[in-house]
Motif scaffolding. Structure first.
Motif, mmCIF file in Angstrom:
data_model
loop_
_atom_site.group_PDB
_atom_site.id
_atom_site.type_symbol
_atom_site.label_atom_id
_atom_site.label_comp_id
_atom_site.label_asym_id
_atom_site.label_seq_id
_atom_site.Cartn_x
_atom_site.Cartn_y
_atom_site.Cartn_z
ATOM 1 N N GLY A 1 8.048 47.851 -28.793
ATOM 2 C CA GLY A 1 7.199 46.925 -28.814
ATOM 3 C C GLY A 1 6.973 46.098 -30.151
ATOM 4 N N VAL A 2 7.834 45.940 -31.065
ATOM 5 C CA VAL A 2 7.460 45.247 -32.039
ATOM 6 C C VAL A 2 8.612 44.340 -32.429
ATOM 7 C CG1 VAL A 2 5.859 47.045 -33.295
ATOM 8 C CG2 VAL A 2 8.346 47.235 -33.822
ATOM 9 N N ALA A 3 9.269 43.908 -31.385
ATOM 10 C CA ALA A 3 10.410 42.708 -31.607
ATOM 11 C C ALA A 3 9.692 41.552 -32.636
ATOM 12 C CB ALA A 3 10.544 42.311 -30.340
ATOM 13 N N PRO A 4 10.244 41.379 -33.742
ATOM 14 C CA PRO A 4 9.824 40.171 -34.457
ATOM 15 C C PRO A 4 10.066 39.002 -33.719
ATOM 16 C CG PRO A 4 12.203 40.906 -35.006
ATOM 17 C CD PRO A 4 11.698 41.796 -34.145
ATOM 18 N N THR B 1 22.493 45.302 -37.994
ATOM 19 C CA THR B 1 21.397 44.367 -38.238
ATOM 20 C C THR B 1 21.006 44.164 -36.341
ATOM 21 O OG1 THR B 1 22.430 43.299 -40.108
ATOM 22 C CG2 THR B 1 20.710 42.133 -38.765
ATOM 23 N N ALA B 2 21.814 44.048 -35.632
ATOM 24 C CA ALA B 2 21.224 43.693 -34.283
ATOM 25 C C ALA B 2 20.788 45.031 -33.835
ATOM 26 C CB ALA B 2 22.638 43.270 -33.447
ATOM 27 N N TYR B 3 21.151 45.975 -34.097
ATOM 28 C CA TYR B 3 20.759 47.255 -33.660
ATOM 29 C C TYR B 3 19.469 47.519 -33.985
ATOM 30 C CZ TYR B 3 19.977 52.310 -32.896
ATOM 31 O OH TYR B 3 19.614 53.645 -32.330
ATOM 32 N N LEU B 4 19.004 47.178 -35.346
ATOM 33 C CA LEU B 4 17.533 47.348 -35.763
ATOM 34 C C LEU B 4 16.796 46.420 -35.019
ATOM 35 C CD1 LEU B 4 18.524 47.609 -39.520
ATOM 36 C CD2 LEU B 4 17.708 49.406 -38.353
ATOM 37 N N LEU B 5 17.067 45.128 -34.912
ATOM 38 C CA LEU B 5 16.237 44.189 -34.207
ATOM 39 C C LEU B 5 15.812 44.658 -32.773
ATOM 40 C CD1 LEU B 5 18.130 40.899 -35.441
ATOM 41 C CD2 LEU B 5 15.751 41.869 -36.186
ATOM 42 N N LYS B 6 16.911 45.281 -32.198
ATOM 43 C CA LYS B 6 16.710 45.634 -30.718
ATOM 44 C C LYS B 6 15.953 47.094 -30.586
ATOM 45 C CE LYS B 6 20.923 43.349 -28.987
ATOM 46 N NZ LYS B 6 20.320 42.861 -27.730
ATOM 47 N N ALA B 7 16.214 47.884 -31.668
ATOM 48 C CA ALA B 7 15.406 49.160 -31.684
ATOM 49 C C ALA B 7 13.966 48.477 -31.907
ATOM 50 C CB ALA B 7 15.792 50.032 -32.983
ATOM 51 N N ALA C 1 20.485 38.839 -43.633
ATOM 52 C CA ALA C 1 19.977 39.241 -42.089
ATOM 53 C C ALA C 1 19.612 40.944 -42.196
ATOM 54 C CB ALA C 1 21.152 38.858 -41.258
ATOM 55 N N ARG C 2 20.631 41.441 -42.840
ATOM 56 C CA ARG C 2 20.441 42.835 -42.647
ATOM 57 C C ARG C 2 19.475 43.487 -43.613
ATOM 58 N NH1 ARG C 2 25.617 44.823 -44.105
ATOM 59 N NH2 ARG C 2 24.991 44.992 -46.291
ATOM 60 N N GLY D 1 18.642 28.126 -41.922
ATOM 61 C CA GLY D 1 19.511 28.704 -40.905
ATOM 62 C C GLY D 1 19.639 30.257 -40.671
ATOM 63 N N LEU D 2 18.817 30.945 -41.469
ATOM 64 C CA LEU D 2 18.744 32.423 -41.271
ATOM 65 C C LEU D 2 17.902 32.795 -39.876
ATOM 66 C CD1 LEU D 2 19.727 35.233 -42.611
ATOM 67 C CD2 LEU D 2 17.676 35.378 -43.555
ATOM 68 N N THR D 3 16.998 31.996 -39.837
ATOM 69 C CA THR D 3 16.142 32.374 -38.499
ATOM 70 C C THR D 3 16.730 32.395 -37.308
ATOM 71 O OG1 THR D 3 14.094 31.420 -39.635
ATOM 72 C CG2 THR D 3 14.059 31.713 -37.292
ATOM 73 N N GLY D 4 17.667 31.325 -37.055
ATOM 74 C CA GLY D 4 18.597 31.376 -36.034
ATOM 75 C C GLY D 4 19.662 32.239 -35.964
ATOM 76 N N TYR D 5 20.188 32.671 -36.931
ATOM 77 C CA TYR D 5 20.867 33.757 -37.027
ATOM 78 C C TYR D 5 20.521 35.105 -36.416
ATOM 79 C CZ TYR D 5 25.094 36.240 -39.083
ATOM 80 O OH TYR D 5 26.308 36.749 -39.210
ATOM 81 N N LEU D 6 19.106 35.424 -37.012
ATOM 82 C CA LEU D 6 18.689 36.353 -36.728
ATOM 83 C C LEU D 6 18.258 36.396 -35.190
ATOM 84 C CD1 LEU D 6 16.148 37.034 -39.763
ATOM 85 C CD2 LEU D 6 17.975 38.763 -38.842
ATOM 86 N N ALA D 7 17.773 35.354 -34.748
ATOM 87 C CA ALA D 7 17.406 35.144 -33.103
ATOM 88 C C ALA D 7 18.753 35.411 -32.438
ATOM 89 C CB ALA D 7 16.883 33.777 -32.922
ATOM 90 N N ALA D 8 19.695 34.789 -32.948
ATOM 91 C CA ALA D 8 21.124 34.908 -32.028
ATOM 92 C C ALA D 8 21.646 36.447 -31.918
ATOM 93 C CB ALA D 8 22.365 34.127 -32.632
ATOM 94 N N LEU D 9 21.365 37.075 -33.008
ATOM 95 C CA LEU D 9 21.649 38.649 -33.015
ATOM 96 C C LEU D 9 20.805 39.417 -32.185
ATOM 97 C CD1 LEU D 9 22.537 39.387 -36.778
ATOM 98 C CD2 LEU D 9 24.067 39.115 -34.810
ATOM 99 N N ALA D 10 19.549 39.152 -32.209
ATOM 100 C CA ALA D 10 18.477 39.819 -31.472
ATOM 101 C C ALA D 10 18.835 39.547 -29.902
ATOM 102 C CB ALA D 10 16.982 39.317 -31.933
ATOM 103 N N GLY D 11 19.337 38.468 -29.668
ATOM 104 C CA GLY D 11 19.652 38.175 -28.160
ATOM 105 C C GLY D 11 21.010 38.642 -27.709
ATOM 106 N N ALA D 12 21.910 39.145 -28.543
ATOM 107 C CA ALA D 12 23.137 39.316 -28.182
ATOM 108 C C ALA D 12 23.340 40.651 -27.550
ATOM 109 C CB ALA D 12 24.091 39.078 -29.290
ATOM 110 N N ASP D 13 24.537 40.778 -26.693
ATOM 111 C CA ASP D 13 24.766 42.119 -26.396
ATOM 112 C C ASP D 13 25.598 42.776 -27.706
ATOM 113 O OD1 ASP D 13 26.495 44.404 -25.517
ATOM 114 O OD2 ASP D 13 26.347 43.477 -23.492
#
Ligand SMILES: [Zn+2]
Length: 239
Positions: free
Chosen positions: A145-148, A134-140, A215-216, A188-200
């Protein structure tokens, strides 16, 4: 035309002629590379298993009119551990499929390359984190240039009441900006996705069963929407 050096992570390969294969790699400096490995389908190939998917290799290439031919291969990072576990192979398969879909030929792809390398390294060190793909997809999505939008409404920019996700608008939206078909999100899902998008990728926050599956699904549909194609290898994850 002549000899040149390059490096890349093997994304996939397919048969070519009688005994050859086309090997598709992601190079940090040259994007997607299509190369020919001659004689690789013979029992005693001089390439051994070094051109399997996920391998990070150093290449000596003989430049051709259409495709470059691999003359030498040296392993940089083999990712042996992840290959021993089906769950990790499936996750790695999704990562290379998405990289293959977003990478362009003859274009620097340093960020995408580093993302893929980090993803494979995270899989190499232990069992797959439930949210790694999930985090990989958000970062990809971010690398192309289409980060959600996940912190603010994709329509008006407000940062509260973000209860829906709009694939067309490009992220979470408030009730005023909701578009037909905007997907209702669990609280709570919005915050969960945002945390994954920002994490290493190597240090993801602890997974929560309540959110992981949804989220996936959101990340997958978002990337599929932008690629205008399905991520085939993710079908295995969602049976
Ligand atoms: Zn809004």
């Amino acid at each position: 035309m002549g000899i040149r050096h390059d490096q890349g992570i093997v994304l996939r390969s397919y048969p070519f002629g009688e005994a050859d294969k086309v090997v598709v790699l992601l190079s940090p400096n040259h994007g997607k590379l299509r190369t020919v490995a001659k004689g690789i389908r013979k029992t005693k190939s001089r390439f051994g298993g070094r051109l399997e998917p996920f391998s990070h290799v150093d290449l000596v290439l003989y430049e051709g009119r259409n495709l470059d031919t691999i003359t030498q291969v040296a392993m940089i990072e083999a990712f042996h551990q992840l290959r021993s576990d089906l769950d990790r192979v499936v996750a790695a398969g999704t990562m290379v499929e998405v990289a293959d879909a977003v990478a362009q030929e003859n274009e620097s792809s340093v960020r995408l390359f580093l993302l893929l390398q980090r993803g494979l390294r995270a899989l190499e060190t232990g069992p797959a984190h439930p949210d790694l793909v999930t985090a990989y997809l958000l970062k990809a999505a971010e690398t192309i240039g289409v980060a959600p939008a996940l912190d603010q409404c994709a329509g008006c920019g407000r940062s509260d009441g973000l209860n829906r996700f709009s694939f067309g608008a490009g992220g979470v939206v408030c009730d005023q900006c909701r578009t037909p078909g905007a997907y209702s999100l669990r609280a709570g899902l919005t915050g969960y996705l945002a945390a994954l998008a920002g994490a290493d990728l190597a240090e993801l926050p602890g997974a929560d069963d309540k959110f992981s599956g949804e989220a996936r699904g959101v990340a997958r549909r978002f990337v599929e929407y932008h690629l205008e194609r399905q991520i085939q290898s993710m079908a295995v994850l969602d049976v």
